[in-house]
Design a protein around this motif. Structure first.
Motif, PDB file in Angstrom:
ATOM      1  N   LEU A 149       6.067 -14.187  -9.288  1.00  9.74           N
ATOM      2  CA  LEU A 149       5.911 -13.268 -10.427  1.00  9.74           C
ATOM      3  C   LEU A 149       5.209 -11.988  -9.997  1.00  9.74           C
ATOM      4  CD1 LEU A 149       6.129 -12.660 -13.445  1.00  9.74           C
ATOM      5  CD2 LEU A 149       3.955 -13.876 -13.776  1.00  9.74           C
ATOM      6  N   VAL A 150       4.181 -12.099  -9.188  1.00  6.90           N
ATOM      7  CA  VAL A 150       3.469 -10.915  -8.694  1.00  6.90           C
ATOM      8  C   VAL A 150       4.408 -10.025  -7.888  1.00  6.90           C
ATOM      9  CG1 VAL A 150       1.693 -10.155  -7.060  1.00  6.90           C
ATOM     10  CG2 VAL A 150       1.167 -11.954  -8.712  1.00  6.90           C
ATOM     11  N   LEU A 151       5.214 -10.631  -7.024  1.00  7.93           N
ATOM     12  CA  LEU A 151       6.157  -9.851  -6.211  1.00  7.93           C
ATOM     13  C   LEU A 151       7.212  -9.161  -7.074  1.00  7.93           C
ATOM     14  CD1 LEU A 151       6.619 -12.380  -3.266  1.00  7.93           C
ATOM     15  CD2 LEU A 151       5.610 -10.094  -3.091  1.00  7.93           C
ATOM     16  N   ILE A 152       7.690  -9.834  -8.107  1.00  6.11           N
ATOM     17  CA  ILE A 152       8.675  -9.228  -9.011  1.00  6.11           C
ATOM     18  C   ILE A 152       8.062  -8.052  -9.762  1.00  6.11           C
ATOM     19  CG2 ILE A 152      10.061  -9.624 -11.083  1.00  6.11           C
ATOM     20  CD1 ILE A 152      10.567 -12.446 -10.078  1.00  6.11           C
ATOM     21  N   LEU A 153       6.817  -8.208 -10.204  1.00  5.82           N
ATOM     22  CA  LEU A 153       6.137  -7.118 -10.902  1.00  5.82           C
ATOM     23  C   LEU A 153       5.939  -5.920  -9.986  1.00  5.82           C
ATOM     24  CD1 LEU A 153       3.457  -9.085 -12.990  1.00  5.82           C
ATOM     25  CD2 LEU A 153       5.541  -7.968 -13.825  1.00  5.82           C
TER      26      LEU A 153
ATOM     27  N   LEU B 218       9.363  -4.218  -9.800  1.00  2.46           N
ATOM     28  CA  LEU B 218       9.681  -3.492 -11.041  1.00  2.46           C
ATOM     29  C   LEU B 218       8.840  -2.226 -11.168  1.00  2.46           C
ATOM     30  CD1 LEU B 218      10.024  -6.452 -13.561  1.00  2.46           C
ATOM     31  CD2 LEU B 218      11.860  -5.164 -12.453  1.00  2.46           C
ATOM     32  N   TYR B 219       7.585  -2.308 -10.728  1.00  2.00           N
ATOM     33  CA  TYR B 219       6.723  -1.126 -10.795  1.00  2.00           C
ATOM     34  C   TYR B 219       7.224  -0.050  -9.829  1.00  2.00           C
ATOM     35  CZ  TYR B 219       2.715   1.907 -10.010  1.00  2.00           C
ATOM     36  OH  TYR B 219       1.913   3.004  -9.870  1.00  2.00           O
ATOM     37  N   LEU B 220       7.551  -0.451  -8.607  1.00  5.48           N
ATOM     38  CA  LEU B 220       8.013   0.533  -7.623  1.00  5.48           C
ATOM     39  C   LEU B 220       9.347   1.165  -8.022  1.00  5.48           C
ATOM     40  CD1 LEU B 220       7.114  -1.345  -4.311  1.00  5.48           C
ATOM     41  CD2 LEU B 220       5.962   0.660  -5.273  1.00  5.48           C
TER      42      LEU B 220
ATOM     43  N   LEU C 217      10.655  -0.568  -0.505  1.00  5.37           N
ATOM     44  CA  LEU C 217       9.580  -1.547  -0.633  1.00  5.37           C
ATOM     45  C   LEU C 217       9.856  -2.524  -1.781  1.00  5.37           C
ATOM     46  CD1 LEU C 217       6.448   0.728  -0.054  1.00  5.37           C
ATOM     47  CD2 LEU C 217       7.449  -0.919   1.527  1.00  5.37           C
ATOM     48  N   ALA C 218      10.483  -2.031  -2.839  1.00  2.00           N
ATOM     49  CA  ALA C 218      10.834  -2.908  -3.961  1.00  2.00           C
ATOM     50  C   ALA C 218      11.853  -3.959  -3.532  1.00  2.00           C
ATOM     51  CB  ALA C 218      11.387  -2.074  -5.120  1.00  2.00           C
ATOM     52  N   VAL C 219      12.828  -3.543  -2.734  1.00  2.00           N
ATOM     53  CA  VAL C 219      13.827  -4.492  -2.231  1.00  2.00           C
ATOM     54  C   VAL C 219      13.151  -5.530  -1.342  1.00  2.00           C
ATOM     55  CG1 VAL C 219      15.842  -4.734  -0.719  1.00  2.00           C
ATOM     56  CG2 VAL C 219      15.740  -2.859  -2.385  1.00  2.00           C
ATOM     57  N   PHE C 220      12.239  -5.072  -0.488  1.00  2.00           N
ATOM     58  CA  PHE C 220      11.498  -5.995   0.370  1.00  2.00           C
ATOM     59  C   PHE C 220      10.725  -7.007  -0.469  1.00  2.00           C
ATOM     60  CE2 PHE C 220       7.480  -7.136   2.426  1.00  2.00           C
ATOM     61  CZ  PHE C 220       7.948  -7.733   3.586  1.00  2.00           C
ATOM     62  N   SER C 221      10.111  -6.541  -1.538  1.00  2.00           N
ATOM     63  CA  SER C 221       9.339  -7.421  -2.417  1.00  2.00           C
ATOM     64  C   SER C 221      10.244  -8.464  -3.071  1.00  2.00           C
ATOM     65  CB  SER C 221       8.618  -6.588  -3.484  1.00  2.00           C
ATOM     66  OG  SER C 221       7.803  -7.400  -4.295  1.00  2.00           O
TER      67      SER C 221
END
Length: 535
Positions: free
Chosen positions: A312-316, A319-321, A342-346
């Motif tokens: 969940l933290v990684l998805i947030l 979404l933020y990035l 970085l969002a794709v990496f997350s």
């Protein structure tokens, strides 16, 4: 299996001299060795080997029969600890709480000086002061007797872990921008007055302030550095190195102020970086909460929930990035190409973690989530709470939780016993179990040729009153829990406060087979540790 053989397979010449324990009395002697806390190393099994010395004697388990493993455990040296600290300090320099302080601080020194030479001198003193702050913080470990037992008690203490959980949550929301962490106005005014003083005392006070204010970012990095330090005496060079790595750039920028032009200016990118690090601190906070849950066996933050929250933290973060949601309204926010990458990496990393729900190993984060047997759904490896639970299954291996039981079974099956000093809050212990014990060769070796006793030094199950005892080896001087009992054994006979720590024992003679060793992440080296005893 002949456990008195020499490295060439022949029977050790001094084997007969060491058979001072009869088979019929082994079970009672195990209990006696555990509870007779007035026993000293004088009662250790003696040998006729003139080369044996007190340095390789392991209390009631005597001296090693032989060392055929071939691979010696590498000890962390002072210089290695210093190097790790320098790397950690330099890495902390680029965190969002620290990076903007470089141009601000150096600019202050240069402007407040009558000439360039004085500015450089004060800048160098500031860098040295940062080093001195971290060096002084490490001194209690040297001069107040804060050894490995204190470190172990501190790191596994439930209230300490809950306190760090709360602190990291507090820091995370500060990085999200909901409030600023600042010192009280009375202290701030004193800082301003002190910082105007050109003396070393004033400069040192500013360095101390930087260390306090930047702890929300430097704390996790410093924790990672110290987490790799097993010997308490190496904490001082590690923290001194951290101060050098963090303080040196300040001195360099003071000496060469033109380098400041290469520093990125504060702006929207820094706010974004703070928010991302805020999410990372939430993940660190969950680890501290998990430690407390594991030690107390509350059972509310088991493996699936822990990994689910990390996902969940990684998805947030993703979404933020991507600009899909914001922590706080920011009209200047714009998702750049770098942020999208970085969002794709997350998202990819979140997908990797989700493989655990399908029974796959997630080795990149092994040691951070709770073990698989501390789980809602892994029924075949589930460990139930309670003092009646004396074994559990780990990757197909039957593991005994009490030394007495394991000793009896090892004697019954005529197999060597492996004592595994471990801990619920031990990251490297989980790495060994999840990465090394799962290796097919290691797993078969342990399953077919050894009996395993995993002794949790932070186990909180209370000992019966008649089994509690006083001991000089524990900081609290009295062993009241099962974990205290095992930790006392580790300190008393093996002179070790680290986990994991492995010792091979002959269950009939109560004799140690070879030199014990600790964390060994290399599969081949770990196999060499058992090399002679599974032939």
């Amino acid at each position: 299996m002949d456990m008195n053989q020499a490295c060439d397979g022949a029977t050790a010449q001094n084997a007969d001299a060491n058979k001072n324990l009869s088979t019929d009395t082994q079970s009672s002697n195990v209990a006696a060795d555990m509870n007779n806390q007035e026993q000293t190393n004088d009662a250790a099994i003696t040998t006729d080997n003139s080369n044996s010395t007190a340095s390789n004697s392991y209390g009631s388990f005597g001296t090693p029969i032989g060392d055929c493993g071939g691979a010696k455990q590498e000890e962390l040296s002072i210089f290695t600890a210093l190097f790790y600290g320098i790397l950690g300090g330099f890495a902390a320099l680029f965190f969002p709480c620290t990076l903007p302080m470089i141009p601000m601080t150096i600019s202050f020194f240069l402007k407040g000086s009558s000439d360039k030479k004085t500015g450089i001198k004060r800048g160098i003193l500031y860098g040295f002061s940062i080093f001195l702050v971290y060096f002084l913080l490490s001194l209690p470990f040297l001069f107040l007797g804060w050894g490995g037992n204190v470190l172990n008690s501190f790191s596994t203490n439930v209230w300490v872990n809950l306190a760090f959980f709360a602190i990291f949550i507090f820091f995370a929301f500060s990085l999200f921008g909901y409030y600023d962490i600042s010192l009280p106005s009375s202290i701030s005014s004193k800082i301003d007055s002190k910082s105007g003083i050109g003396s070393f005392g004033g400069i040192f006070f500013m360095a101390l302030t930087l260390a306090i204010v930047s702890f929300s970012c430097t704390g996790p990095i410093l924790g990672l550095v110290l987490g790799n330090i097993e010997n308490a005496k190496l904490i001082t060079p590690a923290m001194a190195g951290f101060g050098i790595g963090l303080g040196t750039p300040f001195a360099l920028f003071a000496m060469f102020p033109n380098l400041l032009k290469a520093m990125p200016k504060s702006g929207g990118w820094l706010n974004t970086l703070k928010v991302v690090f805020g999410f990372i601190e939430l993940a660190f906070a969950l680890k501290f909460l998990s430690n407390a849950d594991l030690v107390k066996q509350w059972g509310f933050l088991k493996r699936e929930l822990f990994i689910g929250l990390w996902i969940l933290v990684l998805i947030l973060i993703a979404l933020y990035l991507l600009g899909i949601f914001q922590i706080k309204k920011d009209a200047t926010f714009k998702s750049t190409m770098t942020m999208k990458v970085l969002a794709v990496f997350s998202i990819v990393f979140a997908g990797y973690l989700s493989l655990d729900f399908f029974g796959k190993d997630i080795r990149l984060v092994s040691g951070f989530p709770p073990p698989k047997f501390y789980s809602f759904f892994h029924k075949e490896e589930k460990l139930t709470k309670g003092s009646n639970e004396r074994t559990h299954d780990l990757k197909g291996l039957k593991v005994y939780l009490y030394l007495e039981d394991a000793m009896k079974e090892a004697e019954k099956q005529n197999k060597p016993l492996m004592i595994d000093f471990t801990g619920w809050a031990c990251v490297n212990c989980r790495k060994m179990e999840e990465n090394v014990w799962t290796n097919p060769e290691v797993n078969k070796l342990l399953s077919d040729h050894f009996i395993i006793a995993s002794l949790y030094v932070d186990e909180q199950i209370a000992l019966p009153e008649n089994e509690q005892f006083e001991t000089p080896y524990l900081d609290k001087k009295v062993a009241k829990t099962v974990g205290d009992k095992w930790f006392d054994l580790s300190l008393r006979d093996f002179k070790s406060a680290t986990q994991p720590f492995y010792a091979l024992i002959d269950p009939v003679e109560h004799r140690i087979l070879n030199t014990p060793r600790g964390y060994t992440p290399d599969d081949k080296d770990y196999v060499k540790f058992f090399r002679m005893w599974h032939k």
